[in-house]
Enzyme design. Sequence first.
Site, PDB file in Angstrom:
ATOM      1  N   MET A  27      32.482  20.511  31.151  1.00  0.00           N
ATOM      2  CA  MET A  27      33.290  19.357  30.761  1.00  0.00           C
ATOM      3  C   MET A  27      34.082  19.710  29.497  1.00  0.00           C
ATOM      4  O   MET A  27      34.486  18.823  28.739  1.00  0.00           O
ATOM      5  CB  MET A  27      32.402  18.130  30.541  1.00  0.00           C
ATOM      6  CG  MET A  27      31.692  17.715  31.833  1.00  0.00           C
ATOM      7  SD  MET A  27      31.238  15.983  31.908  1.00  0.00           S
ATOM      8  CE  MET A  27      30.112  15.874  30.549  1.00  0.00           C
ATOM      9  N   GLU A  32      29.160  28.545  22.563  1.00  0.00           N
ATOM     10  CA  GLU A  32      28.505  29.810  22.927  1.00  0.00           C
ATOM     11  C   GLU A  32      27.629  29.659  24.183  1.00  0.00           C
ATOM     12  O   GLU A  32      27.422  30.629  24.908  1.00  0.00           O
ATOM     13  CB  GLU A  32      27.652  30.325  21.771  1.00  0.00           C
ATOM     14  CG  GLU A  32      28.467  30.919  20.631  1.00  0.00           C
ATOM     15  CD  GLU A  32      29.460  31.982  21.099  1.00  0.00           C
ATOM     16  OE1 GLU A  32      29.038  32.911  21.812  1.00  0.00           O
ATOM     17  OE2 GLU A  32      30.650  31.857  20.775  1.00  0.00           O
ATOM     18  N   HIS A  34      28.396  27.921  26.861  1.00  0.00           N
ATOM     19  CA  HIS A  34      29.301  28.132  28.003  1.00  0.00           C
ATOM     20  C   HIS A  34      29.660  29.611  28.123  1.00  0.00           C
ATOM     21  O   HIS A  34      29.749  30.157  29.223  1.00  0.00           O
ATOM     22  CB  HIS A  34      30.584  27.320  27.824  1.00  0.00           C
ATOM     23  CG  HIS A  34      30.375  25.835  27.817  1.00  0.00           C
ATOM     24  ND1 HIS A  34      30.589  25.054  26.705  1.00  0.00           N
ATOM     25  CD2 HIS A  34      29.964  24.989  28.795  1.00  0.00           C
ATOM     26  CE1 HIS A  34      30.339  23.786  27.009  1.00  0.00           C
ATOM     27  NE2 HIS A  34      29.952  23.720  28.255  1.00  0.00           N
ATOM     28  N   LYS A 146      19.410  23.694  29.228  1.00  0.00           N
ATOM     29  CA  LYS A 146      19.297  22.513  28.353  1.00  0.00           C
ATOM     30  C   LYS A 146      19.272  21.253  29.232  1.00  0.00           C
ATOM     31  O   LYS A 146      18.571  20.308  28.950  1.00  0.00           O
ATOM     32  CB  LYS A 146      20.454  22.436  27.365  1.00  0.00           C
ATOM     33  CG  LYS A 146      20.350  21.190  26.469  1.00  0.00           C
ATOM     34  CD  LYS A 146      21.503  21.072  25.510  1.00  0.00           C
ATOM     35  CE  LYS A 146      22.787  20.646  26.172  1.00  0.00           C
ATOM     36  NZ  LYS A 146      22.784  19.240  26.665  1.00  0.00           N
TER      37      LYS A 146
HETATM   38  O1  PAF Z   1      26.739  19.871  32.498  1.00  0.00           O
HETATM   39  C1  PAF Z   1      27.927  19.483  32.539  1.00  0.00           C
HETATM   40  O2  PAF Z   1      28.758  19.891  31.730  1.00  0.00           O
HETATM   41  C2  PAF Z   1      28.334  18.489  33.628  1.00  0.00           C
HETATM   42  O3  PAF Z   1      27.298  17.612  33.917  1.00  0.00           O
HETATM   43  C3  PAF Z   1      28.860  19.174  34.903  1.00  0.00           C
HETATM   44  C4  PAF Z   1      27.774  19.984  35.573  1.00  0.00           C
HETATM   45  C5  PAF Z   1      30.037  20.069  34.564  1.00  0.00           C
HETATM   46  C6  PAF Z   1      29.325  18.108  35.898  1.00  0.00           C
HETATM   47  O4  PAF Z   1      30.342  17.328  35.377  1.00  0.00           O
END
Ligand code: PAF
Length: 299
Positions: A27, A32, A34, A146
Amino acid sequence: MQVVRTRAQLRAVLASAPRPIGLVPTMGWLHEGHVSLVERARADSATVVMSIFVNPRQFGEASDFAQYPRNEARDLERARAAGVDVVFAPPVDEVYPPGFDTAVAVGAIARPLEGAARPGHFDGVATVVAILFALVGAERAYFGLKDYQQIAVIRRMALDLALPTEVVACPTVREADGLAMSSRNARLSPDGRRRAAVLHRALEAGIACVRADRCGGDAVRAAVRAALASEPDAVVEYVSVADPDTLAELARIEGRALLSLAVRIEGVRLIDNELVVAALPREREAASPSGPRPEGRSN
Ligand code: PAF
């Protein structure tokens, strides 16, 4: 790195993309955590796709959705540096076009913990992830631990709907003081950010309790709550000691348990968890110098 905005553009780009494809759904407000998902996807895949979409259907409170941090230019820079090949950053009506009228609702595993605290949240997550899985057709998709329950929900959904994308669970990435990396941390003041370290300290207190052979579920929950109470402004939503497979609360830890919590600091809702393994009764008895314990004796 290509940035695409529509379902049609995404399909066109991926039609000739080298396989396997690794998908990192996000989102945005990349950190870090990601980056570690992209690195894992990069190691496994010929093409790495990242989605950046703040999904309105998984937010209960409109204010929470509105306040979710966003900065696309910064995210695209980070995605490029991390080695992403294709970013899918659609507007809302591209994911949910006019007339969209379907929801994916996962059963029992979605009900406790986050499901109970945030009604409808996992329907929103499962629906958007099903759409992303269908659009990208990736061999694998990468999620951070997490959000432990989210992974369990998505695995259930993928299995039940026969979606061929494998769900890969990746370790939580933490700041030096133990705080789990999360886009929501950006909403904390410097003081709130410092105080938020109490979440992980509290999980460690629970783990210490188990290691000291105090394995009653209530004793562990109490140890976690006592540690959280050291930050009087931390508002506790739940503290859980649960079976990691079913998420049912445990009266006693024998083998594996998931310690998890949700806490608000400065109104920002933060979650975290740790898996802990307690010795099985038979192993405890074998290790005990005095031999087996009498029935019913507590630790
Ligand atoms: O974990 C997230 O960032 C969100 O829940 C996801 C998996 C991208 C779905 O919108």
